[in-house]
Design a protein around this motif. Structure first.
Motif, short mmCIF file in Angstrom:
data_model
loop_
_atom_site.label_atom_id
_atom_site.label_comp_id
_atom_site.label_asym_id
_atom_site.label_seq_id
_atom_site.Cartn_x
_atom_site.Cartn_y
_atom_site.Cartn_z
N ARG A 5 0.82 -1.21 0.00
CA ARG A 5 0.00 0.00 0.00
C ARG A 5 0.86 1.26 0.00
NH1 ARG A 5 -3.78 -3.25 2.90
NH2 ARG A 5 -2.74 -2.90 4.90
N THR A 36 -9.02 8.49 -3.59
CA THR A 36 -8.61 9.25 -2.41
C THR A 36 -9.73 10.17 -1.97
OG1 THR A 36 -7.68 11.05 -3.71
CG2 THR A 36 -6.23 9.19 -3.24
N ALA A 39 3.97 2.49 -5.31
CA ALA A 39 3.32 2.80 -6.60
C ALA A 39 4.28 2.40 -7.70
CB ALA A 39 2.98 4.28 -6.69
N ARG A 97 -1.71 6.53 -12.88
CA ARG A 97 -2.15 5.72 -11.73
C ARG A 97 -1.04 5.64 -10.67
NH1 ARG A 97 -2.16 0.26 -15.23
NH2 ARG A 97 -4.07 1.24 -16.00
N GLN A 152 -9.32 2.50 -5.84
CA GLN A 152 -8.92 3.01 -4.52
C GLN A 152 -8.86 4.54 -4.57
OE1 GLN A 152 -5.39 0.49 -3.17
NE2 GLN A 152 -5.79 -0.29 -5.23
N HIS A 183 -1.05 9.02 -8.93
CA HIS A 183 -2.25 9.21 -8.11
C HIS A 183 -2.15 8.47 -6.78
CE1 HIS A 183 -6.34 7.95 -6.78
NE2 HIS A 183 -6.66 9.19 -7.12
N ARG A 184 -1.47 7.35 -6.77
CA ARG A 184 -1.42 6.50 -5.58
C ARG A 184 -0.67 7.21 -4.45
NH1 ARG A 184 -2.51 1.15 -4.82
NH2 ARG A 184 -1.24 -0.04 -3.36
N THR A 220 -7.47 5.21 -10.61
CA THR A 220 -7.59 5.01 -9.16
C THR A 220 -7.37 3.56 -8.75
OG1 THR A 220 -9.97 4.56 -9.24
CG2 THR A 220 -9.29 6.88 -9.05
#
Length: 662
Positions: free
Chosen positions: A456, A482, A459, A535, A480, A538-539, A477
């Motif tokens: 988690r 935010t 990325a 992606r 997931q 974004h993580r 996303t």
């Protein structure tokens, strides 16, 4: 040595995809006997209903109740049949006989009608329950797959174990029905056996002995079929892959341009013939033993009927009892054949189920077994004396590597193909565990960290990025989102250059990107790569790994990515893997790898200035173009023979105005 001889030698050395059978398991299966089947069947019935119980307790309770009631009604019907025959064949007037038989006839009719309704109920509930059990079993396999180490896919035979587990999940759809059929046959047998024992105790043992050869044959046939299926798992997987390679759009242009169609079809036919041969051998083995078993059981049945006739003819059994025995023998014979047949089916299904449960227990021998500590976003990731080799390979991909990367820093990994860059990035991200040395996140060994909690904080934009058949939003996303919602999605898209892609889509972020499956929109390779980077941006993760992130991008899009990378890296540790050395100028430090070892380390300016260093050598090779053949001149064009006049080697006439600039 001639070229033909060399080619022939190479051909004999070619390796083929084969399934690596578990020898101990095969030996155990081959040793299975009728007694083993008899001992195991009760456990399999319990297992079947336990699976159903986890899905729908009410349905399983209803099934068991219906089976119990049906068994009682079946026994009542047989006893009533005995009473009816005794009444009809006894002394007295016909009217009296019919009156005496009427209650038994009513019992027979009522029992038959009730059993029919119960049978409909059982079938309806089973049809409703079985697919749900199979679906749940498939979901368990998927969970076990996700819970396996990534390195599992590098082990020979793992995919075959996974295939066997999938097959086990697939046959779960049959297990409740087979268990039901077995219980129904057993219930009928108990009722009929009770009647037969009352009529004459000698008949039942004779009938059991008569059915035994068929039981042995059925168990042997089930074992042969299961072993044949296990032995051909690899070939069936090869055929599935070949079908995918032939018809999937991703390879369609190359199948045509490389004229690979006939070659791949020939491979498909070759594997198919191998499968056919295996199936034919298994079918012949099963047929031989089945014929022997059927003949022996037929002979035993004749002995049983001869014994019954002898009992009636010698007065040891009355004629009415003999008539009742005919019905009871027929019922017992049908029940025994059902137990043997359904028992063999359930036994075979149970062997497939063993593959399923074994995979669930160990994830094919590669279940995640790491620590439980929960890491936060790392401030420093350090590698100490790191060593790693892929399974079934003697060569170390990484050997004695030492380096670190800190939050806010960009570390670039460069080197030639096979130098270990991507493998090192996966070890830093905790996707692999080292064979030697350690990878430490803020001083804690990745072996001691909860893998899901660690991931988690990671990325990754890999070389081979996934093109999920989802909406554009979900592709960024990854399911997931935010707290900022679409604002964060659009910010990541803008930083990766994907904002232009989103703006052109029919419904923006809500557009499906699955043209082959759901009629969504199609993207180019470069557009997909921008989404893959978006992606990763974004993580909310502490480690960002970019592996050849701009391989499919045009210069403008590539420039935008690296222009924004420093801002993205402000709160992250960034590992950049790339062959384009101009891009690593953005890095704070550069590590040059060769044959799994750190060859150089420094800043871009330091490594470029180091004469004779490997980085400088690679830099010069990428930027020097003096070795490229010069463009063809008009004089060269004049002296090339025209293909249309090759026979007389004449050259084309030169126009007077050529070279004048017009």
């Amino acid at each position: 040595m001639s070229a033909a001889t060399t080619a022939a030698g190479a051909a004999t050395a070619d390796e083929e995809l084969r399934w690596l059978a578990d020898g101990r398991r095969i030996e155990a299966i081959e040793a299975i006997s009728v007694s083993a089947m008899a001992r195991r069947l009760p456990a399999l019935v319990v297992r079947a209903f336990r699976l159903g119980w986890r899905i729908d307790r009410g349905a399983v309770g209803l099934l068991l109740t219906c089976q119990a009631v049906s068994a009682v009604l079946g026994a009542a019907g047989l006893f009533a049949t005995t009473g009816t025959i005794s009444a009809l064949f006894g002394p007295g007037r016909v009217e009296d006989k019919l009156a005496h038989a009427a209650p038994s006839i009513l019992v027979i009719a009522a029992a038959a009608g009730a059993r029919s309704l119960l049978g409909i109920t059982i079938r309806t509930v089973t049809i409703h329950l079985s697919p749900r059990i199979s679906r749940a079993a498939e979901a368990e396999v998927l969970r076990a797959t996700v819970a396996a180490e990534l390195t599992a896919y590098d082990h020979a035979g793992y995919n075959d174990e996974l295939e066997a587990a999938d097959r086990g999940a697939e046959v779960c759809v049959d297990i409740v029905g087979e268990a039901q059929n077995l219980l129904a046959s057993l219930a009928s047998l108990l009722g009929a056996a009770g009647v037969l024992t009352v009529l004459h105790p000698a008949l039942l043992p004779l009938l059991v002995i008569a059915a035994l050869p068929q039981g042995i044959a059925s168990v042997h046939a089930a074992r042969v079929q299961f072993l044949a299926n296990r032995a051909t798992i690899g070939d069936r997987r090869i055929m599935a892959n070949l079908r995918w390679y032939i018809h999937v759009k991703r390879n369609a242009d190359q199948v045509r341009s490389d004229t690979m169609g006939e070659f791949l079809l020939a491979k498909y036919d070759q594997v198919g013939r191998r499968l056919d041969a295996s199936s034919r051998r298994a079918a012949m083995q099963s047929a031989r033993v089945s014929v022997i078993g059927a003949a022996a059981s037929g002979l035993g049945g004749a002995v049983v009927w001869a014994a019954m006739l002898w009992l009636v003819s010698t007065g040891r059994m009355s004629l009415p009892r003999g008539g009742a025995a005919v019905f009871a023998l027929t019922a017992v014979g049908t029940s025994l054949r059902g137990i043997v047949g359904y028992g063999a089916d359930l036994f075979r299904t149970g062997m497939y189920l063993d593959d399923w449960s074994s995979f669930l227990d160990t994830a094919g021998g590669h279940r995640l077994e790491r620590g439980t500590e929960t890491p936060g976003a790392p401030r420093r990731i350090a590698v100490e004396n790191l060593g790693y080799a892929y399974p079934a390979s003697d060569r170390k991909v990484l050997d004695g590597v030492n380096l670190h990367v800190e939050r806010g820093e960009i570390l670039a990994l460069v080197g030639e193909n096979g130098s270990g860059k991507t493998t090192l990035a996966k070890l830093l991200a905790g996707l692999y565990l080292p064979d030697a040395g350690t990878v430490r996140w803020d001083g804690r060994d990745t072996r001691d960290l909860d893998p899901h909690a660690l991931w988690r904080q990671v990325a990754v934009a890999p070389q081979d990025y996934a093109r999920w058949p989802l909406t554009c939003r979900e592709n960024i996303t990854l399911g997931q989102p935010t707290a900022e919602g679409d604002a964060a999605v659009l910010r990541a898209a803008d930083a990766s250059g994907a904002a232009d892609v989103v703006a052109r889509l029919r419904r923006g972020l809500s557009t499906l990107l699955a043209v082959e499956w759901m009629g969504g929109e199609e993207l180019s390779g470069g557009q997909w790569q921008r989404l893959a980077i978006a992606r990763a941006f974004h993580r909310e993760a502490g480690l960002l790994v970019l592996d050849e992130p701009t391989a499919a991008l045009d210069p403008r899009a590539e420039h935008r990515i690296f222009q924004n990378l420093r801002a993205v890296a402000r709160e992250r540790a960034v590992v950049l893997v790339t062959h384009r050395l101009t891009n690593v100028a953005v890095a704070d430090r550069i590590v040059v790898l060769e044959d799994g070892k750190v060859l150089q380390e420094g800043t871009f300016a330091e490594l470029v200035a180091e004469e004779g260093g490997r980085f400088r050598e690679l830099w010069d090779l990428q930027n020097e173009r003096t070795g490229v053949p010069a463009r063809r001149t008009r004089q060269d064009q004049r002296t090339v023979p025209d293909q249309r006049t090759r026979k007389d080697q004449r050259t084309l006439p030169v126009r007077e105005d050529e070279g004048s600039g017009r």
